[in-house]
Design a protein around this motif. Structure first.
Motif, PDB file in Angstrom:
ATOM      1  N   ILE A 167       0.842  -1.203   0.000  1.00  0.00           N
ATOM      2  CA  ILE A 167       0.000   0.000   0.000  1.00  0.00           C
ATOM      3  C   ILE A 167       0.875   1.251   0.000  1.00  0.00           C
ATOM      4  O   ILE A 167       0.632   2.184  -0.768  1.00  0.00           O
ATOM      5  CB  ILE A 167      -0.955  -0.008   1.219  1.00  0.00           C
ATOM      6  N   ASP A 168       1.893   1.267   0.850  1.00  0.00           N
ATOM      7  CA  ASP A 168       2.791   2.421   0.902  1.00  0.00           C
ATOM      8  C   ASP A 168       3.510   2.630  -0.425  1.00  0.00           C
ATOM      9  O   ASP A 168       3.687   3.764  -0.872  1.00  0.00           O
ATOM     10  CB  ASP A 168       3.803   2.275   2.042  1.00  0.00           C
ATOM     11  N   GLN A 169       3.903   1.558  -1.085  1.00  0.00           N
ATOM     12  CA  GLN A 169       4.543   1.677  -2.408  1.00  0.00           C
ATOM     13  C   GLN A 169       3.560   2.246  -3.437  1.00  0.00           C
ATOM     14  O   GLN A 169       3.941   3.063  -4.270  1.00  0.00           O
ATOM     15  CB  GLN A 169       5.079   0.318  -2.873  1.00  0.00           C
ATOM     16  N   LEU A 170       2.326   1.807  -3.366  1.00  0.00           N
ATOM     17  CA  LEU A 170       1.297   2.320  -4.271  1.00  0.00           C
ATOM     18  C   LEU A 170       1.108   3.825  -4.063  1.00  0.00           C
ATOM     19  O   LEU A 170       1.044   4.590  -5.024  1.00  0.00           O
ATOM     20  CB  LEU A 170      -0.021   1.574  -4.034  1.00  0.00           C
ATOM     21  N   ILE A 171       1.053   4.244  -2.819  1.00  0.00           N
ATOM     22  CA  ILE A 171       0.902   5.668  -2.518  1.00  0.00           C
ATOM     23  C   ILE A 171       2.122   6.436  -3.008  1.00  0.00           C
ATOM     24  O   ILE A 171       1.985   7.471  -3.669  1.00  0.00           O
ATOM     25  CB  ILE A 171       0.668   5.884  -1.005  1.00  0.00           C
ATOM     26  N   ARG A 172       3.323   5.930  -2.702  1.00  0.00           N
ATOM     27  CA  ARG A 172       4.564   6.594  -3.145  1.00  0.00           C
ATOM     28  C   ARG A 172       4.577   6.808  -4.658  1.00  0.00           C
ATOM     29  O   ARG A 172       4.972   7.853  -5.146  1.00  0.00           O
ATOM     30  CB  ARG A 172       5.783   5.748  -2.758  1.00  0.00           C
ATOM     31  N   LYS A 173       4.154   5.787  -5.362  1.00  0.00           N
ATOM     32  CA  LYS A 173       4.154   5.807  -6.832  1.00  0.00           C
ATOM     33  C   LYS A 173       3.272   6.921  -7.401  1.00  0.00           C
ATOM     34  O   LYS A 173       3.532   7.425  -8.497  1.00  0.00           O
ATOM     35  CB  LYS A 173       3.673   4.441  -7.328  1.00  0.00           C
ATOM     36  N   HIS A 174       2.259   7.327  -6.653  1.00  0.00           N
ATOM     37  CA  HIS A 174       1.293   8.307  -7.165  1.00  0.00           C
ATOM     38  C   HIS A 174       1.410   9.684  -6.533  1.00  0.00           C
ATOM     39  O   HIS A 174       0.526  10.524  -6.715  1.00  0.00           O
ATOM     40  CB  HIS A 174      -0.124   7.756  -7.017  1.00  0.00           C
ATOM     41  N   LEU A 175       2.492   9.932  -5.834  1.00  0.00           N
ATOM     42  CA  LEU A 175       2.723  11.262  -5.265  1.00  0.00           C
ATOM     43  C   LEU A 175       3.436  12.132  -6.283  1.00  0.00           C
ATOM     44  O   LEU A 175       4.345  11.674  -6.969  1.00  0.00           O
ATOM     45  CB  LEU A 175       3.589  11.167  -3.997  1.00  0.00           C
ATOM     46  N   GLU A 176       3.014  13.369  -6.386  1.00  0.00           N
ATOM     47  CA  GLU A 176       3.680  14.330  -7.266  1.00  0.00           C
ATOM     48  C   GLU A 176       4.228  15.469  -6.426  1.00  0.00           C
ATOM     49  O   GLU A 176       3.494  16.081  -5.647  1.00  0.00           O
ATOM     50  CB  GLU A 176       2.691  14.900  -8.283  1.00  0.00           C
ATOM     51  N   GLU A 194      -2.995  11.990   7.332  1.00  0.00           N
ATOM     52  CA  GLU A 194      -3.230  11.775   5.901  1.00  0.00           C
ATOM     53  C   GLU A 194      -2.693  10.416   5.446  1.00  0.00           C
ATOM     54  O   GLU A 194      -3.326   9.740   4.634  1.00  0.00           O
ATOM     55  CB  GLU A 194      -2.599  12.899   5.076  1.00  0.00           C
ATOM     56  N   LYS A 195      -1.555  10.026   5.972  1.00  0.00           N
ATOM     57  CA  LYS A 195      -0.970   8.737   5.600  1.00  0.00           C
ATOM     58  C   LYS A 195      -1.906   7.586   5.995  1.00  0.00           C
ATOM     59  O   LYS A 195      -2.123   6.655   5.213  1.00  0.00           O
ATOM     60  CB  LYS A 195       0.384   8.586   6.301  1.00  0.00           C
ATOM     61  N   THR A 196      -2.474   7.671   7.180  1.00  0.00           N
ATOM     62  CA  THR A 196      -3.385   6.626   7.650  1.00  0.00           C
ATOM     63  C   THR A 196      -4.653   6.587   6.803  1.00  0.00           C
ATOM     64  O   THR A 196      -5.123   5.511   6.419  1.00  0.00           O
ATOM     65  CB  THR A 196      -3.734   6.846   9.139  1.00  0.00           C
ATOM     66  N   ILE A 197      -5.202   7.745   6.488  1.00  0.00           N
ATOM     67  CA  ILE A 197      -6.397   7.811   5.640  1.00  0.00           C
ATOM     68  C   ILE A 197      -6.099   7.243   4.250  1.00  0.00           C
ATOM     69  O   ILE A 197      -6.884   6.459   3.707  1.00  0.00           O
ATOM     70  CB  ILE A 197      -6.923   9.257   5.541  1.00  0.00           C
ATOM     71  N   LEU A 198      -4.966   7.622   3.691  1.00  0.00           N
ATOM     72  CA  LEU A 198      -4.582   7.102   2.372  1.00  0.00           C
ATOM     73  C   LEU A 198      -4.408   5.587   2.404  1.00  0.00           C
ATOM     74  O   LEU A 198      -4.809   4.892   1.456  1.00  0.00           O
ATOM     75  CB  LEU A 198      -3.282   7.762   1.891  1.00  0.00           C
ATOM     76  N   ARG A 199      -3.815   5.078   3.463  1.00  0.00           N
ATOM     77  CA  ARG A 199      -3.621   3.622   3.569  1.00  0.00           C
ATOM     78  C   ARG A 199      -4.957   2.888   3.578  1.00  0.00           C
ATOM     79  O   ARG A 199      -5.113   1.864   2.908  1.00  0.00           O
ATOM     80  CB  ARG A 199      -2.821   3.287   4.824  1.00  0.00           C
ATOM     81  N   ILE A 200      -5.904   3.401   4.346  1.00  0.00           N
ATOM     82  CA  ILE A 200      -7.220   2.748   4.411  1.00  0.00           C
ATOM     83  C   ILE A 200      -7.892   2.764   3.036  1.00  0.00           C
ATOM     84  O   ILE A 200      -8.362   1.740   2.551  1.00  0.00           O
ATOM     85  CB  ILE A 200      -8.112   3.426   5.471  1.00  0.00           C
ATOM     86  N   ALA A 201      -7.922   3.924   2.409  1.00  0.00           N
ATOM     87  CA  ALA A 201      -8.580   4.033   1.103  1.00  0.00           C
ATOM     88  C   ALA A 201      -7.858   3.201   0.046  1.00  0.00           C
ATOM     89  O   ALA A 201      -8.506   2.526  -0.759  1.00  0.00           O
ATOM     90  CB  ALA A 201      -8.653   5.487   0.672  1.00  0.00           C
ATOM     91  N   ALA A 202      -6.534   3.243   0.029  1.00  0.00           N
ATOM     92  CA  ALA A 202      -5.770   2.452  -0.946  1.00  0.00           C
ATOM     93  C   ALA A 202      -6.000   0.964  -0.719  1.00  0.00           C
ATOM     94  O   ALA A 202      -6.115   0.185  -1.679  1.00  0.00           O
ATOM     95  CB  ALA A 202      -4.286   2.791  -0.855  1.00  0.00           C
ATOM     96  N   TYR A 203      -6.094   0.560   0.533  1.00  0.00           N
ATOM     97  CA  TYR A 203      -6.402  -0.842   0.833  1.00  0.00           C
ATOM     98  C   TYR A 203      -7.770  -1.213   0.253  1.00  0.00           C
ATOM     99  O   TYR A 203      -7.910  -2.228  -0.436  1.00  0.00           O
ATOM    100  CB  TYR A 203      -6.379  -1.104   2.344  1.00  0.00           C
ATOM    101  N   GLU A 204      -8.764  -0.392   0.541  1.00  0.00           N
ATOM    102  CA  GLU A 204     -10.113  -0.691   0.053  1.00  0.00           C
ATOM    103  C   GLU A 204     -10.161  -0.749  -1.468  1.00  0.00           C
ATOM    104  O   GLU A 204     -10.761  -1.660  -2.048  1.00  0.00           O
ATOM    105  CB  GLU A 204     -11.110   0.351   0.559  1.00  0.00           C
ATOM    106  N   ILE A 205      -9.527   0.232  -2.115  1.00  0.00           N
ATOM    107  CA  ILE A 205      -9.536   0.297  -3.584  1.00  0.00           C
ATOM    108  C   ILE A 205      -8.838  -0.921  -4.191  1.00  0.00           C
ATOM    109  O   ILE A 205      -9.295  -1.485  -5.182  1.00  0.00           O
ATOM    110  CB  ILE A 205      -8.873   1.605  -4.062  1.00  0.00           C
TER     111      ILE A 205
END
Length: 119
Positions: free
Chosen positions: A48-57, A68-79
């Motif tokens: 999940i963290d790698q997925l988030i890293r990949k999409h940061l600009e 924000e990191k925790t919220i992103l992790r939850i949403a990225a997990y669900e998606i």
């Protein structure tokens, strides 16, 4: 407990877990949906963290605030891992959590990163 409340409780639990790394999960008292999110995020945290890293600009993963990191992790997990939750619901719920727990820019940031993940 409805899913929104369970998601919010999962957010609080995961946030606290990141602060106090020695916490153990007491799953007996957890709502099943909350437990599913907490367990899923913990099991897939690196991916999940790698997925988030990949999409940061123009932003470093390490600079993201824990809220924000925790919220992103939850949403990225669900998606990524939960087929029964519509992507729009995951994004909307993440934005709502950002409105409640983040600052005035959190919801835009969350929405922007998640939009990049789904496209």
């Amino acid at each position: 407990m409805d899913r929104r409340t369970a998601r919010e409780e999962a957010f609080k639990y995961l946030f606290q877990l990141d602060i106090n790394d020695d916490q153990t999960m007491n799953s007996e008292k957890m709502d099943p949906f909350m437990k599913k999110i907490v367990t899923g995020v913990n099991q897939h945290k690196e991916a999940i963290d790698q997925l988030i890293r990949k999409h940061l600009e123009n932003w470093s993963f390490d600079r993201i605030a824990l809220v924000e990191k925790t919220i992103l992790r939850i949403a990225a997990y669900e998606i990524t891992y939960e087929d029964d939750i519509p992507v729009g619901v995951s994004i909307n719920e993440a934005v709502e959590l950002a409105h409640t727990y983040g600052d005035e820019k959190s919801s835009k940031f969350i929405n922007g990163v998640l939009s990049k993940i789904i496209f």
